[in-house]
Design an enzyme around this catalytic site. Structure first.
Site, PDB file in Angstrom:
ATOM      1  CG  ASP A  10      -1.542  -1.195   1.631  1.00 41.64           C
ATOM      2  OD1 ASP A  10      -1.481  -2.158   0.864  1.00 41.64           O
ATOM      3  OD2 ASP A  10      -2.148  -1.236   2.725  1.00 41.64           O
ATOM      4  CD  GLU A  35      -6.931  -5.266   4.184  1.00 45.62           C
ATOM      5  OE1 GLU A  35      -6.369  -6.050   4.940  1.00 45.62           O
ATOM      6  OE2 GLU A  35      -6.640  -5.171   2.982  1.00 45.62           O
TER       7      GLU A  35
HETATM    8  C1  FRU Z   1      -3.768  -3.719   2.797  1.00 44.31           C
HETATM    9  C2  FRU Z   1      -3.112  -4.135   4.096  1.00 44.31           C
HETATM   10  C3  FRU Z   1      -3.451  -3.167   5.207  1.00 44.31           C
HETATM   11  C4  FRU Z   1      -2.321  -3.327   6.164  1.00 44.31           C
HETATM   12  C5  FRU Z   1      -1.155  -3.543   5.231  1.00 44.31           C
HETATM   13  C6  FRU Z   1      -0.105  -4.469   5.770  1.00 44.31           C
HETATM   14  O1  FRU Z   1      -3.127  -4.184   1.668  1.00 44.31           O
HETATM   15  O2  FRU Z   1      -3.494  -5.445   4.421  1.00 44.31           O
HETATM   16  O3  FRU Z   1      -4.722  -3.406   5.799  1.00 44.31           O
HETATM   17  O4  FRU Z   1      -2.135  -2.213   6.988  1.00 44.31           O
HETATM   18  O5  FRU Z   1      -1.693  -4.083   4.037  1.00 44.31           O
HETATM   19  O6  FRU Z   1       1.003  -4.484   4.933  1.00 44.31           O
END
Ligand code: FRU
Length: 521
Positions: free
Chosen positions: A46, A229
């Protein structure tokens, strides 16, 4: 140091060397995009902490510096002055005793509400989730919570707040993450949204350090086919009116329209405590229905930049150009994953109701090297439009305008191909009244059966008698902004050799191309 640790250090040293080589040969690496952001080496997911300050767009990102698969998360860091060219900077946040550094956001604390400012200058404040592996392994449910760090040197170095976490997980919710903070000018307070499994939590603060829970939203709305998320919530003008609305971007995994990870959004109002759906929007997100930001397979966890200057006024978005269905398996070598191109979001009143429209940011025009005009013509079957153009590196932008054909035409579009007969097709399917993306013959795909097995579709939103497709192709990806950005698809692919031919196609009969431009980027 024990033996295992020594071995690990040795491997890391070797790896650092390899990384150096990779940097030198970046241009010759298969599938390495040219104008999309990629980490120099190793794993990225992300985008995080996107904030604009003193002429720099900051991009932090979920980063594992020791392998090309997901691992203990850090915040990688890059800056850009134009959203096109990125400068890599050292890792900004490392895991600590409270845990790994998961997704989150950053703001400029203009009035020094936090007191972290120095010498009359506002601090940058980052708010992110920490994830404790120890607590998780111990079988506890409260292993995610929100923490804070600040910077007094334009994001180059960060100090973690001594009273972290700022929001502990007293409710013991396993998915309790991805805070996005925004300043609300109306209620004169900081507002944080974060995801709690199947809904978002809204908290507010006066100083970024002490937070109060205000409300929850979303259990009854949109799709819950996956875990929620990475939300984002922001105020935005409705184009052509004096009115503003609040938009909630909500990523979820799985559950996207074409499989795996995707981002839905909801339009509503915010009164300083509660986010409420706009009544006109409710019918679009009832009974598990969703409205999607992007119908492609590869745009996830995207959020928008904070603190874009008022005189600019844009809401600029960037997403992670991959999908948890196969992200850790894609056939790149030194690194894994790219970000989407930055996009400007607008909210428009459409016949279907309030909808977000995405456009590539205008800064990308600076990438255009040569322009080739594609003459208006009738296409029946396949027509090569590569002749006379240079497709070096398979990095091109295409603007096409067709007259909407009628039956017996079944499909029109664009096909990329190479000498090995590998193809990627994107276009419009008249029978389904939907845009299509077909990577089933696009090259390497044995790495995951979820990757290229089927043709993906995105329902058309417009009734216009012209159909416009605006494409950005960067070796291993194609982003399409169709019908002025009312439908967007983002897809990656891995041809064994770069695609070097572009053809237009019309199946079942003829279509008229009204106009076209091809740009080398
Ligand atoms: C989304 C996610 C988020 C988390 C991160 C961990 O892709 O799962 O929810 O904070 O990636 O790398």
């Amino acid at each position: 140091m024990n033996k295992q640790l020594v071995l690990l250090c040795f491997i890391c040293t070797l790896f650092a060397c390899k990384t150096h080589q990779n940097l030198k040969t970046a241009a010759s690496e298969p599938h390495r995009p040219k104008f999309h952001f990629t980490p120099q080496a190793n794993w990225m997911n992300d985008p995080n902490g996107m904030v604009y300050y003193e002429g720099e767009y900051h991009l932090f990102y979920q980063y594992y510096p020791n392998a090309t698969v997901w691992g203990p998360m850090h915040w990688g860091h890059a800056v850009s002055r134009d959203l096109v060219n990125w400068e890599h900077l050292p890792i900004a946040l490392y895991p600590d005793s409270l845990g790994l550094i998961f997704s989150g956001s950053a703001v400029v604390d203009w009035n020094n509400s936090s007191g972290f400012g120095q010498n009359g200058k506002p601090p940058l404040v980052a708010i992110f989730t920490q994830h404790s592996m120890e607590k998780e392994k111990a079988g506890r449910s409260d292993f995610q919570y929100q923490s804070l760090a600040y910077s007094n040197d334009k994001g180059r170095t960060w100090t973690k707040y001594k009273n972290n976490p700022i929001i502990p997980n007293t409710l013991k919710i396993r998915d309790f993450r991805d805070p996005k903070v925004v300043w609300d000018e109306d209620s004169k307070q900081w507002v944080m949204v974060f995801a709690a499994h199947d809904h978002i939590k809204i908290w507010t603060s006066k100083d970024l350090k002490n937070w109060q829970h205000q409300s929850d939203f979303g259990r009854e709305w949109g799709t819950h086919a996956g875990v929620w998320e990475c939300p984002d919530m922001f105020k935005i003008k409705v184009d052509g009116t004096g009115e503003s609305k609040w938009v909630l971007l909500q990523s979820l995994n799985p559950g996207s329209p074409n499989g795996g990870s995707g981002t839905q959004y909801l339009v509503g109002n915010f009164d300083g405590k509660n986010f409420t759906l706009d009544p006109s929007f409710a019918s679009s997100v009832q009974n598990g229905n969703a409205v999607w930001l992007d119908y492609g397979r590869d745009n996830y966890a995207g959020v928008t930049w904070s603190d874009i200057p008022k005189k600019d006024g844009r809401r600029i978005f960037m997403g992670w150009m991959s999908n948890w269905d196969y992200a850790t398996l894609v056939p790149t070598q030194a690194w894994r994953s790219a970000m989407t191109i930055p996009r400007s979001l607008n909210l428009q009143n459409t016949p279907n109701g309030l909808r977000l429209v995405s456009q590539p940011v205008q800064e990308l025009k600076s990438l255009r090297k040569n322009t080739y005009t594609i003459e208006s013509q009738v296409i029946n079957g396949l027509k090569d439009i590569t002749t006379g153009t240079s497709l070096k590196d398979a990095t091109i932008e295409l603007e096409l305008q067709f007259e909407m054909p009628a039956a017996p035409v079944t499909q029109i579009g664009i096909q990329l191909s190479n000498a090995l007969g590998e193809t990627y097709s994107i276009g419009y399917d008249l029978v389904r009244q939907a845009f299509l993306s077909d990577r089933s013959k696009s090259g390497k795909q044995a790495f995951s059966e979820k990757f290229g097995a089927k043709v993906d579709f995105a329902p058309r939103q417009s009734n216009d008698k012209f159909i416009r497709m605006h494409l950005f192709i960067d070796r291993a990806s194609c982003e399409m902004f169709a019908d002025e950005g009312t439908v967007v698809t983002t897809n990656i692919f891995f041809p064994t050799e770069d695609f070097n031919k572009v053809q237009l196609f019309s199946k079942g009969g003829a279509v008229t191309l009204i106009s076209g431009n091809l740009y080398n980027l």
